[in-house]
Design a protein around this motif. Structure first.
Motif, PDB file in Angstrom:
ATOM      1  N   LEU A   1      -4.564   3.162  11.332  1.00 19.93           N
ATOM      2  CA  LEU A   1      -5.780   2.896  10.580  1.00 19.93           C
ATOM      3  C   LEU A   1      -5.755   1.494   9.960  1.00 19.93           C
ATOM      4  O   LEU A   1      -6.757   0.764   9.983  1.00 19.93           O
ATOM      5  CB  LEU A   1      -5.959   3.951   9.484  1.00 19.93           C
ATOM      6  N   ILE A   2      -4.598   1.114   9.397  1.00 20.74           N
ATOM      7  CA  ILE A   2      -4.473  -0.197   8.758  1.00 20.74           C
ATOM      8  C   ILE A   2      -4.612  -1.315   9.790  1.00 20.74           C
ATOM      9  O   ILE A   2      -5.323  -2.313   9.572  1.00 20.74           O
ATOM     10  CB  ILE A   2      -3.139  -0.309   8.009  1.00 20.74           C
ATOM     11  N   ILE A   3      -3.972  -1.158  10.953  1.00 17.16           N
ATOM     12  CA  ILE A   3      -4.026  -2.195  11.997  1.00 17.16           C
ATOM     13  C   ILE A   3      -5.459  -2.378  12.501  1.00 17.16           C
ATOM     14  O   ILE A   3      -5.946  -3.505  12.669  1.00 17.16           O
ATOM     15  CB  ILE A   3      -3.072  -1.839  13.152  1.00 17.16           C
ATOM     16  N   ASP A   4      -6.149  -1.259  12.754  1.00 20.00           N
ATOM     17  CA  ASP A   4      -7.540  -1.352  13.212  1.00 20.00           C
ATOM     18  C   ASP A   4      -8.420  -2.025  12.158  1.00 20.00           C
ATOM     19  O   ASP A   4      -9.326  -2.805  12.489  1.00 20.00           O
ATOM     20  CB  ASP A   4      -8.081   0.049  13.530  1.00 20.00           C
TER      21      ASP A   4
ATOM     22  N   ASN B   1       2.434   7.185  11.085  1.00 19.92           N
ATOM     23  CA  ASN B   1       1.877   6.580  12.299  1.00 19.92           C
ATOM     24  C   ASN B   1       0.351   6.474  12.213  1.00 19.92           C
ATOM     25  O   ASN B   1      -0.241   5.461  12.593  1.00 19.92           O
ATOM     26  CB  ASN B   1       2.277   7.394  13.527  1.00 19.92           C
ATOM     27  N   LYS B   2      -0.274   7.536  11.733  1.00 19.28           N
ATOM     28  CA  LYS B   2      -1.731   7.514  11.596  1.00 19.28           C
ATOM     29  C   LYS B   2      -2.166   6.473  10.575  1.00 19.28           C
ATOM     30  O   LYS B   2      -3.140   5.730  10.795  1.00 19.28           O
ATOM     31  CB  LYS B   2      -2.235   8.890  11.181  1.00 19.28           C
TER      32      LYS B   2
ATOM     33  N   LEU C   1      -8.978  -0.126   1.785  1.00 20.74           N
ATOM     34  CA  LEU C   1      -7.964   0.832   2.245  1.00 20.74           C
ATOM     35  C   LEU C   1      -8.039   2.123   1.453  1.00 20.74           C
ATOM     36  O   LEU C   1      -7.788   3.210   2.011  1.00 20.74           O
ATOM     37  CB  LEU C   1      -6.570   0.217   2.136  1.00 20.74           C
ATOM     38  N   LYS C   2      -8.357   2.074   0.187  1.00 19.22           N
ATOM     39  CA  LYS C   2      -8.530   3.295  -0.601  1.00 19.22           C
ATOM     40  C   LYS C   2      -9.632   4.170   0.000  1.00 19.22           C
ATOM     41  O   LYS C   2      -9.462   5.382   0.209  1.00 19.22           O
ATOM     42  CB  LYS C   2      -8.882   2.919  -2.042  1.00 19.22           C
TER      43      LYS C   2
ATOM     44  N   VAL D   1       0.851  -1.185   0.000  1.00 21.69           N
ATOM     45  CA  VAL D   1       0.000   0.000   0.000  1.00 21.69           C
ATOM     46  C   VAL D   1       0.885   1.234   0.000  1.00 21.69           C
ATOM     47  O   VAL D   1       1.778   1.364   0.851  1.00 21.69           O
ATOM     48  CB  VAL D   1      -0.933   0.019   1.229  1.00 21.69           C
ATOM     49  N   SER D   2       0.675   2.145  -0.941  1.00 21.25           N
ATOM     50  CA  SER D   2       1.493   3.351  -1.066  1.00 21.25           C
ATOM     51  C   SER D   2       0.753   4.552  -0.482  1.00 21.25           C
ATOM     52  O   SER D   2      -0.443   4.733  -0.726  1.00 21.25           O
ATOM     53  CB  SER D   2       1.835   3.619  -2.535  1.00 21.25           C
ATOM     54  N   ILE D   3       1.470   5.358   0.289  1.00 25.33           N
ATOM     55  CA  ILE D   3       0.951   6.636   0.777  1.00 25.33           C
ATOM     56  C   ILE D   3       1.951   7.725   0.420  1.00 25.33           C
ATOM     57  O   ILE D   3       3.135   7.446   0.150  1.00 25.33           O
ATOM     58  CB  ILE D   3       0.711   6.609   2.298  1.00 25.33           C
ATOM     59  N   ALA D   4       1.465   8.961   0.380  1.00 27.75           N
ATOM     60  CA  ALA D   4       2.346  10.074   0.013  1.00 27.75           C
ATOM     61  C   ALA D   4       3.445  10.256   1.049  1.00 27.75           C
ATOM     62  O   ALA D   4       3.282   9.951   2.237  1.00 27.75           O
ATOM     63  CB  ALA D   4       1.529  11.356  -0.129  1.00 27.75           C
TER      64      ALA D   4
END
Length: 293
Positions: A205-208, A200-201, A261-262, A191-194
């Motif tokens: 979110l992914i873990i929850d 951390n946030k 996730l998107k 999963v790519s984020i900017a």
């Protein structure tokens, strides 16, 4: 007339007939006992296999493979025993079986030389079924063929490719097989984020989210894991997720996780990297420099 009244000949004929009847009855008893023993052995193996294949493991037509081998072994036992009994009966009648066996051996040798590839295919097919290397419904990859097994025969195997094509492969040419349907599969999702997003946030979110999906999809085995930052490339940070699934279910699970996730990132302000273009106006820069002079 003397031959008809000859007691010795009638005694020999009676003894010969009795021997033939005993041989036939003995052969029938041996075949029944051997077939019963083979059936018992295979029944015990099927029962043991069904007990071991629990949890995330899934049985793919194992009973069908065992029934195929069972029928094959029963037929072989019958042919061998009855052939030996037939030879013994011919010997009692007075037929010279030595020359008959020698002639059959020569014919069999000639056929064997002429059909080496066929014999190789049959022997390989037998061991594929007997050793349970793969079965109908399994997703396998051979040297240059990949797809779902439609049919396993003693001579050929039929495999359906991703485009719907049917590949008919001689069993003798199967030297290496990768079976994807025996053990559980693992879905690896990147999963790519900017680069500027809060890592951390995003991880929280992914873990929850990952804690909730085992109840949503029965194909997921255990709890998915966020492995962490896989790499930092240019303007993006790549996070890797690992999910254990039932055999060959990782494709659908991966698509579901990417979709969710998107939406999750959009709702929580986590920016996904996208191509950016910067434009420089050289003429405007040159005019401004002349004005300053």
């Amino acid at each position: 007339m003397n031959d008809i009244m000859n007691e010795d000949k009638w005694m020999a004929l009676g003894m010969g007939s009795l021997k033939i009847v005993c041989i036939i009855l003995g052969a029938m008893i041996i075949v029944r006992i051997a077939r019963a023993a083979i059936t018992k052995t295979f029944t015990m193996r099927v029962s043991l296999t069904s007990k071991l294949q629990t949890g995330g493991y899934k049985t793919y037509n194992a009973d069908r493979r065992y029934r195929t081998v069972l029928r094959l072994l029963k037929s072989i036992v019958g042919y061998v025993v009855y052939f030996i009994a037939g030879i013994a009966c011919l010997s009692i009648i007075g037929i010279n079986v030595t020359g008959l066996i020698a002639g059959a051996g020569v014919v069999g040798l000639a056929i064997g030389f002429g059909a080496q590839s066929l014999v190789k295919d049959v022997i390989t097919g037998f061991f594929i079924i007997f050793e349970d290397q793969f079965g109908v419904g399994d997703y396998i990859r051979l040297t240059n063929i990949e797809g779902t097994v439609l049919e396993i025969g003693l001579r050929t195997t039929k495999i359906k490719g991703a485009g719907g094509e049917i590949n008919i492969v001689p069993n003798g040419s199967i030297t290496e097989v990768i079976n994807y349907s025996i053990n559980n599969s693992t879905a690896i999702i990147d999963v790519s984020i900017a680069y500027s997003s809060d890592i951390n946030k995003a991880e929280e979110l992914i873990i929850d989210y990952l804690r909730t999906i085992p109840q949503k999809d029965e194909n997921i085995v255990g709890e998915p894991t966020l492995l962490g930052v896989q790499s930092v490339v240019g303007a993006e940070v790549i996070l890797r997720i690992s999910v254990e699934t039932l055999p060959m279910q990782h494709f659908g699970v991966s698509r579901m996780i990417r979709r969710d996730l998107k939406k999750l990132f959009d709702d929580n302000g986590i920016e996904i990297p996208y191509p950016k273009m910067m434009v420089y106006e050289r003429e405007a820069t040159a005019i401004s420099e002349e004005g300053e002079e």
